[in-house]
Design a protein around this motif. Structure first.
Motif, PDB file in Angstrom:
ATOM      1  N   LEU A   1       0.824  -1.355  -0.044  1.00 43.24           N
ATOM      2  CA  LEU A   1       0.129   0.138  -0.061  1.00 43.24           C
ATOM      3  C   LEU A   1       0.799   1.225  -0.028  1.00 43.24           C
ATOM      4  O   LEU A   1       0.232   2.312  -0.684  1.00 43.24           O
ATOM      5  N   SER A   2       1.930   1.332   0.663  1.00 49.61           N
ATOM      6  CA  SER A   2       2.996   2.505   0.687  1.00 49.61           C
ATOM      7  C   SER A   2       3.356   2.858  -0.886  1.00 49.61           C
ATOM      8  O   SER A   2       3.758   4.127  -1.203  1.00 49.61           O
ATOM      9  N   GLN A   3       3.226   2.076  -1.782  1.00 51.27           N
ATOM     10  CA  GLN A   3       3.852   2.106  -3.323  1.00 51.27           C
ATOM     11  C   GLN A   3       2.565   3.017  -3.931  1.00 51.27           C
ATOM     12  O   GLN A   3       2.915   3.625  -4.742  1.00 51.27           O
ATOM     13  N   TRP A   4       1.332   2.985  -3.427  1.00 51.40           N
ATOM     14  CA  TRP A   4       0.286   3.826  -4.140  1.00 51.40           C
ATOM     15  C   TRP A   4       0.169   5.333  -3.379  1.00 51.40           C
ATOM     16  O   TRP A   4      -0.631   5.878  -4.006  1.00 51.40           O
ATOM     17  N   ALA A   5       0.611   5.536  -2.412  1.00 51.66           N
ATOM     18  CA  ALA A   5       0.461   6.787  -1.786  1.00 51.66           C
ATOM     19  C   ALA A   5       1.141   7.780  -2.657  1.00 51.66           C
ATOM     20  O   ALA A   5       2.378   7.598  -2.966  1.00 51.66           O
TER      21      ALA A   5
END
Length: 105
Positions: free
Chosen positions: A96-100
């Motif tokens: 999910l951190s890659q989507w921020a």
């Protein structure tokens, strides 16, 4: 949620996205970009769109909004769509951190 094939050989995939998730609209934006407008001059033969029964008869988007990817060319297979998405979405897709974006930080 479902898949199908039309008489003309085109196919569709229907699924839901948790619209309450903080990154839901990032997913919608990425899918819309890749599947509808990756290139203005050479678009993929796909359409990504929301679908819903009449909200006044059912309920809100949390329960009744679905999403569909439809092919517009029978030769453009679902696996090819998966490859295009995999090559253009944040990696790894389940991190999910890659989507921020910077705005989310």
């Amino acid at each position: 949620m479902g898949t199908g094939k039309l008489d003309d050989g085109n196919w569709w995939v229907k699924f839901s996205i948790d619209v309450a998730h903080p990154l839901a609209w990032h997913v919608v934006q990425e899918f819309g970009c890749v599947l509808n407008y990756l290139s203005v001059t050479e678009r993929l033969p796909t359409v990504f769109m929301p679908v819903s029964p009449a909200p006044y008869l059912n309920g809100g988007p949390e329960e009744y909004l679905s999403w569909v990817i439809e092919s517009k060319s029978p030769s453009f297979k679902p696996g090819t769509v998966a490859d295009w998405l995999e090559g253009r979405l944040p990696r790894p897709v389940d991190d999910l951190s890659q989507w921020a974006s910077e705005d989310d930080a």
